[in-house]
Design a protein around this motif. Structure first.
Motif, PDB file in Angstrom:
ATOM      1  N   PHE A  29      -2.993  -1.781  -7.948  1.00 22.75           N
ATOM      2  CA  PHE A  29      -1.618  -2.099  -7.574  1.00 22.75           C
ATOM      3  C   PHE A  29      -1.610  -3.375  -6.744  1.00 22.75           C
ATOM      4  O   PHE A  29      -2.353  -3.493  -5.774  1.00 22.75           O
ATOM      5  CB  PHE A  29      -1.006  -0.944  -6.774  1.00 22.75           C
ATOM      6  N   CYS A  30      -0.795  -4.322  -7.154  1.00 18.21           N
ATOM      7  CA  CYS A  30      -0.619  -5.567  -6.418  1.00 18.21           C
ATOM      8  C   CYS A  30       0.872  -5.695  -6.107  1.00 18.21           C
ATOM      9  O   CYS A  30       1.668  -6.010  -6.993  1.00 18.21           O
ATOM     10  CB  CYS A  30      -1.089  -6.763  -7.244  1.00 18.21           C
ATOM     11  N   PRO A  31       1.281  -5.434  -4.852  1.00 19.59           N
ATOM     12  CA  PRO A  31       2.709  -5.551  -4.525  1.00 19.59           C
ATOM     13  C   PRO A  31       3.167  -6.995  -4.652  1.00 19.59           C
ATOM     14  O   PRO A  31       2.471  -7.920  -4.251  1.00 19.59           O
ATOM     15  CB  PRO A  31       2.792  -5.055  -3.080  1.00 19.59           C
ATOM     16  N   ARG A  32       4.336  -7.168  -5.264  1.00 19.77           N
ATOM     17  CA  ARG A  32       4.869  -8.505  -5.477  1.00 19.77           C
ATOM     18  C   ARG A  32       6.261  -8.612  -4.862  1.00 19.77           C
ATOM     19  O   ARG A  32       6.971  -7.626  -4.719  1.00 19.77           O
ATOM     20  CB  ARG A  32       4.924  -8.813  -6.968  1.00 19.77           C
ATOM     21  N   THR A  33       6.630  -9.834  -4.548  1.00 22.42           N
ATOM     22  CA  THR A  33       7.938 -10.091  -3.970  1.00 22.42           C
ATOM     23  C   THR A  33       8.559 -11.306  -4.642  1.00 22.42           C
ATOM     24  O   THR A  33       7.846 -12.173  -5.138  1.00 22.42           O
ATOM     25  CB  THR A  33       7.839 -10.297  -2.440  1.00 22.42           C
ATOM     26  N   LYS A  34       9.862 -11.343  -4.652  1.00 24.53           N
ATOM     27  CA  LYS A  34      10.588 -12.467  -5.248  1.00 24.53           C
ATOM     28  C   LYS A  34      10.942 -13.440  -4.134  1.00 24.53           C
ATOM     29  O   LYS A  34      11.514 -13.049  -3.122  1.00 24.53           O
ATOM     30  CB  LYS A  34      11.860 -11.956  -5.914  1.00 24.53           C
ATOM     31  N   ILE A  35      10.558 -14.705  -4.313  1.00 23.86           N
ATOM     32  CA  ILE A  35      10.880 -15.726  -3.321  1.00 23.86           C
ATOM     33  C   ILE A  35      11.493 -16.930  -4.013  1.00 23.86           C
ATOM     34  O   ILE A  35      11.288 -17.150  -5.205  1.00 23.86           O
ATOM     35  CB  ILE A  35       9.648 -16.150  -2.495  1.00 23.86           C
TER      36      ILE A  35
END
Length: 167
Positions: A29-35
């Motif tokens: 699992f690699c948590p991702r975020t929108k920037i």
């Protein structure tokens, strides 16, 4: 019993490590975020890892041969405390899963609208016009924008940095 652990990956090789680990049958699992970034003078919304160069992996250290992970492409090794791989609590991973953004097939790259819409009343918070109200007109390049400021009985169009205004 399976637990979550944290792997340190080589620079900009998190996706490669994730792919190779999935091929080996590991759950990752690699948590991702929108920037929003400025790329080539335009605002783009991109999805990036929340923790660059880190990847969560679920395995049972007592049962599985995890020594092969060190030689997996893109992986540097486990994050360790006292010489042993550190266990990440399940509730932390679940909380990150709830907040994580999933990546789309096109890489989730697209033009992002400006932080302000045309006609929005903003306040200038820095510079020589600090404290005055203005009307946001449009973005200008990477970090600047045009605003309309009432001066001497008419609206003057001025070009200022976007960090100098707030809604």
């Amino acid at each position: 019993m399976e637990s979550w652990y944290l792997l340190h990956c080589k620079a900009r090789e998190t996706e490669r490590a994730e792919w190779h680990l999935a091929n080996q049958g590991f759950s990752t699992f690699c948590p991702r975020t929108k920037i929003t970034k400025r790329l080539r003078g335009k605002r783009k919304t991109v999805i990036e890892p929340l923790f660059p160069n880190y990847l969560f992996i679920q395995l049972d250290i007592g049962q599985e041969n995890y020594t092969a992970l060190r030689s997996t492409r893109g992986v540097n090794g486990f994050v360790r405390f006292g010489g042993y791989p550190s266990v990440v609590p399940d509730n932390v991973v679940e909380s990150l899963r709830e907040r994580s953004v999933t990546e789309t097939s096109d890489g989730a790259v697209g033009e992002s609208p400006s932080l302000y819409k045309a006609g929005t009343v903003v306040e200038i918070v820095q510079g020589p016009f600090a404290g005055l109200k203005a009307v946001y007109e449009m973005p200008d390049g990477e970090e600047r924008c045009f605003v309309l400021l009432d001066m001497l009985g008419k609206q003057q169009r001025i070009n200022i940095e976007e960090v100098e205004i707030s809604a």
